[in-house]
Design a protein around this motif. Structure first.
Motif, PDB file in Angstrom:
ATOM      1  N   ASN A 197     -12.942   6.209  25.145  1.00 54.47           N
ATOM      2  CA  ASN A 197     -13.368   6.742  23.851  1.00 54.47           C
ATOM      3  C   ASN A 197     -14.819   6.398  23.540  1.00 54.47           C
ATOM      4  O   ASN A 197     -15.581   7.247  23.066  1.00 54.47           O
ATOM      5  CB  ASN A 197     -12.455   6.200  22.744  1.00 54.47           C
ATOM      6  CG  ASN A 197     -12.681   6.920  21.419  1.00 54.47           C
ATOM      7  OD1 ASN A 197     -12.581   8.130  21.331  1.00 54.47           O
ATOM      8  ND2 ASN A 197     -13.001   6.157  20.391  1.00 54.47           N
ATOM      9  N   PHE A 200     -17.271   8.695  25.167  1.00 49.01           N
ATOM     10  CA  PHE A 200     -17.378   9.986  24.480  1.00 49.01           C
ATOM     11  C   PHE A 200     -18.211   9.852  23.198  1.00 49.01           C
ATOM     12  O   PHE A 200     -18.995  10.740  22.863  1.00 49.01           O
ATOM     13  CB  PHE A 200     -15.995  10.538  24.159  1.00 49.01           C
ATOM     14  CG  PHE A 200     -15.195  10.911  25.379  1.00 49.01           C
ATOM     15  CD1 PHE A 200     -15.709  11.787  26.314  1.00 49.01           C
ATOM     16  CD2 PHE A 200     -13.944  10.375  25.594  1.00 49.01           C
ATOM     17  CE1 PHE A 200     -14.992  12.122  27.450  1.00 49.01           C
ATOM     18  CE2 PHE A 200     -13.212  10.702  26.726  1.00 49.01           C
ATOM     19  CZ  PHE A 200     -13.745  11.585  27.655  1.00 49.01           C
ATOM     20  N   TYR A 257      -5.625  16.125  28.291  1.00 46.61           N
ATOM     21  CA  TYR A 257      -6.320  15.401  27.231  1.00 46.61           C
ATOM     22  C   TYR A 257      -6.712  16.356  26.096  1.00 46.61           C
ATOM     23  O   TYR A 257      -6.544  16.042  24.917  1.00 46.61           O
ATOM     24  CB  TYR A 257      -7.565  14.742  27.842  1.00 46.61           C
ATOM     25  CG  TYR A 257      -8.374  13.862  26.926  1.00 46.61           C
ATOM     26  CD1 TYR A 257      -8.056  12.518  26.758  1.00 46.61           C
ATOM     27  CD2 TYR A 257      -9.491  14.351  26.250  1.00 46.61           C
ATOM     28  CE1 TYR A 257      -8.830  11.693  25.950  1.00 46.61           C
ATOM     29  CE2 TYR A 257     -10.256  13.540  25.440  1.00 46.61           C
ATOM     30  CZ  TYR A 257      -9.926  12.211  25.290  1.00 46.61           C
ATOM     31  OH  TYR A 257     -10.681  11.407  24.487  1.00 46.61           O
ATOM     32  N   PHE A 258      -7.215  17.545  26.455  1.00 48.35           N
ATOM     33  CA  PHE A 258      -7.676  18.502  25.455  1.00 48.35           C
ATOM     34  C   PHE A 258      -6.539  19.286  24.817  1.00 48.35           C
ATOM     35  O   PHE A 258      -6.680  19.764  23.684  1.00 48.35           O
ATOM     36  CB  PHE A 258      -8.670  19.483  26.083  1.00 48.35           C
ATOM     37  CG  PHE A 258     -10.071  18.944  26.178  1.00 48.35           C
ATOM     38  CD1 PHE A 258     -10.883  18.905  25.064  1.00 48.35           C
ATOM     39  CD2 PHE A 258     -10.555  18.466  27.373  1.00 48.35           C
ATOM     40  CE1 PHE A 258     -12.176  18.397  25.136  1.00 48.35           C
ATOM     41  CE2 PHE A 258     -11.840  17.958  27.464  1.00 48.35           C
ATOM     42  CZ  PHE A 258     -12.657  17.927  26.349  1.00 48.35           C
ATOM     43  N   PHE A 334      -2.071  11.652  20.319  1.00 46.58           N
ATOM     44  CA  PHE A 334      -2.921  12.791  19.992  1.00 46.58           C
ATOM     45  C   PHE A 334      -2.224  13.734  19.011  1.00 46.58           C
ATOM     46  O   PHE A 334      -1.132  14.209  19.278  1.00 46.58           O
ATOM     47  CB  PHE A 334      -3.271  13.575  21.258  1.00 46.58           C
ATOM     48  CG  PHE A 334      -4.342  12.944  22.106  1.00 46.58           C
ATOM     49  CD1 PHE A 334      -5.340  13.718  22.663  1.00 46.58           C
ATOM     50  CD2 PHE A 334      -4.352  11.580  22.356  1.00 46.58           C
ATOM     51  CE1 PHE A 334      -6.329  13.151  23.449  1.00 46.58           C
ATOM     52  CE2 PHE A 334      -5.323  10.996  23.134  1.00 46.58           C
ATOM     53  CZ  PHE A 334      -6.317  11.782  23.679  1.00 46.58           C
ATOM     54  N   ILE A 385     -18.731  13.425  15.289  1.00 43.89           N
ATOM     55  CA  ILE A 385     -17.769  12.864  16.247  1.00 43.89           C
ATOM     56  C   ILE A 385     -16.346  13.189  15.815  1.00 43.89           C
ATOM     57  O   ILE A 385     -15.508  13.584  16.622  1.00 43.89           O
ATOM     58  CB  ILE A 385     -17.971  11.340  16.376  1.00 43.89           C
ATOM     59  CG1 ILE A 385     -19.303  11.034  17.065  1.00 43.89           C
ATOM     60  CG2 ILE A 385     -16.814  10.693  17.133  1.00 43.89           C
ATOM     61  CD1 ILE A 385     -19.690   9.565  17.054  1.00 43.89           C
ATOM     62  N   SER A 386     -16.082  13.044  14.510  1.00 47.42           N
ATOM     63  CA  SER A 386     -14.734  13.314  14.007  1.00 47.42           C
ATOM     64  C   SER A 386     -14.377  14.794  14.117  1.00 47.42           C
ATOM     65  O   SER A 386     -13.204  15.142  14.233  1.00 47.42           O
ATOM     66  CB  SER A 386     -14.602  12.849  12.552  1.00 47.42           C
ATOM     67  OG  SER A 386     -15.302  13.714  11.661  1.00 47.42           O
ATOM     68  N   LEU A 389     -13.870  15.547  18.080  1.00 46.98           N
ATOM     69  CA  LEU A 389     -12.658  14.880  18.574  1.00 46.98           C
ATOM     70  C   LEU A 389     -11.479  15.060  17.614  1.00 46.98           C
ATOM     71  O   LEU A 389     -10.537  14.270  17.631  1.00 46.98           O
ATOM     72  CB  LEU A 389     -12.932  13.386  18.788  1.00 46.98           C
ATOM     73  CG  LEU A 389     -14.040  13.042  19.792  1.00 46.98           C
ATOM     74  CD1 LEU A 389     -14.169  11.530  19.933  1.00 46.98           C
ATOM     75  CD2 LEU A 389     -13.772  13.680  21.150  1.00 46.98           C
ATOM     76  N   SER A 390     -11.511  16.123  16.815  1.00 46.70           N
ATOM     77  CA  SER A 390     -10.437  16.360  15.843  1.00 46.70           C
ATOM     78  C   SER A 390      -9.117  16.739  16.501  1.00 46.70           C
ATOM     79  O   SER A 390      -8.085  16.797  15.826  1.00 46.70           O
ATOM     80  CB  SER A 390     -10.838  17.459  14.851  1.00 46.70           C
ATOM     81  OG  SER A 390     -11.127  18.677  15.534  1.00 46.70           O
ATOM     82  N   ILE A 392      -7.837  14.804  18.638  1.00 48.06           N
ATOM     83  CA  ILE A 392      -7.218  13.492  18.887  1.00 48.06           C
ATOM     84  C   ILE A 392      -6.511  12.988  17.639  1.00 48.06           C
ATOM     85  O   ILE A 392      -5.376  12.531  17.689  1.00 48.06           O
ATOM     86  CB  ILE A 392      -8.277  12.467  19.344  1.00 48.06           C
ATOM     87  CG1 ILE A 392      -8.904  12.908  20.661  1.00 48.06           C
ATOM     88  CG2 ILE A 392      -7.661  11.069  19.480  1.00 48.06           C
ATOM     89  CD1 ILE A 392      -9.997  11.979  21.160  1.00 48.06           C
ATOM     90  N   TYR A 395      -9.726  11.459  11.659  1.00 49.65           N
ATOM     91  CA  TYR A 395     -10.353  10.153  11.880  1.00 49.65           C
ATOM     92  C   TYR A 395     -10.341   9.217  10.686  1.00 49.65           C
ATOM     93  O   TYR A 395     -10.582   8.018  10.827  1.00 49.65           O
ATOM     94  CB  TYR A 395     -11.765  10.329  12.433  1.00 49.65           C
ATOM     95  CG  TYR A 395     -11.748  10.309  13.943  1.00 49.65           C
ATOM     96  CD1 TYR A 395     -11.989   9.134  14.640  1.00 49.65           C
ATOM     97  CD2 TYR A 395     -11.411  11.453  14.666  1.00 49.65           C
ATOM     98  CE1 TYR A 395     -11.927   9.100  16.016  1.00 49.65           C
ATOM     99  CE2 TYR A 395     -11.354  11.421  16.052  1.00 49.65           C
ATOM    100  CZ  TYR A 395     -11.613  10.236  16.717  1.00 49.65           C
ATOM    101  OH  TYR A 395     -11.532  10.202  18.088  1.00 49.65           O
TER     102      TYR A 395
END
Length: 425
Positions: A197, A200, A257-258, A334, A385-386, A389-390, A392, A395
């Motif tokens: 993390n 990234f 992951y995605f 996730f 970033i949030s 990576l939304s 995941i 945030y």
């Protein structure tokens, strides 16, 4: 899924036109990443479990109402006095920032010294995780828990946006020292539990900051080569860390992951305690609520039932590894940003939450375009970033991210004099 792809593409297309190709615009970042995810999911390189119309609707509301909030936020006006006060009037409290970073480095190195030795001697993260019964590679207890929650973990989030801003705005060798400081913390973060993390966060922070600054500064060829080398090294480290964690098929692991947050939404929402929950924000904004509860508990204040239920649900989401379909590894944790809001209060809460989230991000973005306030620029990078990576999580459920936002406000002080932009990097 086709309707989600069409709507996402339409929103991104018009956002690119309306924002004059500013690809760091919040709508382009948020809907762009979800357009990619929807296309990847539609490819079905993994035979996923079927998802219900409920999940489709949750995703639809998420990608539609966030942009609405952003465009509202961008149109919130500020008077000339406020604009002048925000114009290039803040600078980093370097001594405090360096103290927190050094505290983080010293503490993490002390806790990880055995792990670092084992990894450098050839032991894999997979072996270390097996030896620790899958509970992580660093055992945190006693006062260290407070230190990690309130200082070290938030530092892992704000250090990359801050150092990226310094790197692209300051002259001379000083920026290199901040880059090296950043890399040390990223390295220790990876050693902490074998996670990727922080890498990234590093990549996104320098990427977004570069896009924001490139028209205002001249970037030397040497600097560009350094950036390229750093990104190449970051991807190499990601690959090696993945191998060390026992992941053999790197391409498929990134595909999972995605895309895994979509089937995981179906699985987690089918669990009765989550399916029947209505928490009123205790889950989605637990990043701010939990620190307050931790402090109040020391004064004998009993947490509410909603908080306890939200804590239990977070534990279920983070600790239950589930099969998402025809994929060798089980996945956990996730969930799309909108799913968290849905768990808190159904579709209505999700709609209100995504609009409010969009308004906040859109307003901050708008200020970065109208002023040259370094604190706002760094804050927007953290918010970016949030967005990226939304897939995941939402945030604001994490203490690390939530406190990092507050600390960024403290880390920048108001200047008496307006400074000129740096011309060379």
């Amino acid at each position: 899924m086709e309707i989600l792809i069409i709507i996402s593409f339409t929103i991104v297309f018009f956002a690119i036109i309306l924002t004059k190709k500013k690809i760091y615009h919040p709508v382009i970042l948020f809907n762009g990443i979800w357009l990619i995810i929807f296309i990847l999911y539609k490819m079905q390189l993994i035979e996923f479990i079927p998802i219900s119309n409920k999940i489709i609707l949750i995703l639809l509301f998420m990608i539609v109402f966030f942009p609405i909030g952003v465009f509202i936020g961008e149109r919130i006006t500020i008077n000339k006095k406020d604009c002048h006060q925000k114009q290039n009037s803040y600078s980093l409290r370097k001594k405090i920032f360096l103290f927190v970073c050094l505290l983080t480095i010293i503490k993490m190195f002390y806790d990880e010294r055995d792990i670092i030795i084992n990894v450098l001697s050839g032991l894999s993260f997979h072996t270390i995780m097996v030896q620790s019964a899958g509970k992580g590679t660093v055992l945190i207890k006693g006062f260290s828990v407070v230190l990690y929650i309130f200082f070290i973990y938030p530092c892992m989030y704000f250090i990359s946006p801050v150092c990226a801003n310094v790197f692209f705005t300051e002259k001379g060798k000083n920026k290199i020292y901040y880059l090296l400081l950043n890399l040390v913390v990223v390295f220790l973060s990876v050693m902490h539990h074998g996670g990727r993390n922080s890498i990234f966060l590093f990549i996104i922070s320098y990427g977004i900051t570069y896009l924001m600054k490139k028209k205002k500064i001249y970037i030397k060829r040497k600097t560009k080569l350094l950036i390229f080398f750093g990104l190449a090294m970051a991807f190499l480290v990601i690959n090696n860390v993945s191998n060390s964690r026992g992941i053999n098929d790197i391409e498929k692991s990134f595909y999972a992951y995605f895309t895994c947050s979509i089937p995981l939404s179906e699985l987690y929402l089918s669990i009765p305690v989550i399916k029947n929950a209505s928490l009123g924000g205790y889950l989605s904004f637990s990043g701010y609520i939990t620190p307050i509860i931790i402090i109040l508990k020391h004064f004998g204040v009993t947490p509410s039932n909603n908080y306890l239920l939200a804590y239990n649900i977070k534990e279920i989401i983070e600790n239950n590894y589930l099969s998402i379909g025809n994929y060798a590894l089980n996945m956990n944790a996730f969930l799309p940003a909108g799913t968290y809001l849905y768990i808190d209060g159904g579709y209505i809460f999700e709609i209100i939450g995504m609009i409010a989230y969009g308004i906040f991000v859109g307003y901050i973005f708008s200020l970065t375009q109208k002023t040259n306030n370094e604190r706002l620029n760094v804050l927007y990078v953290l918010l970016s970033i949030s967005l990226i990576l939304s897939f995941i999580r939402f945030y604001f459920t994490t203490i690390n991210f939530s406190l990092a936002i507050l600390y960024l406000i403290i880390l920048y002080k108001k200047d008496n004099d307006i400074k000129e932009d740096s011309n060379h990097v």
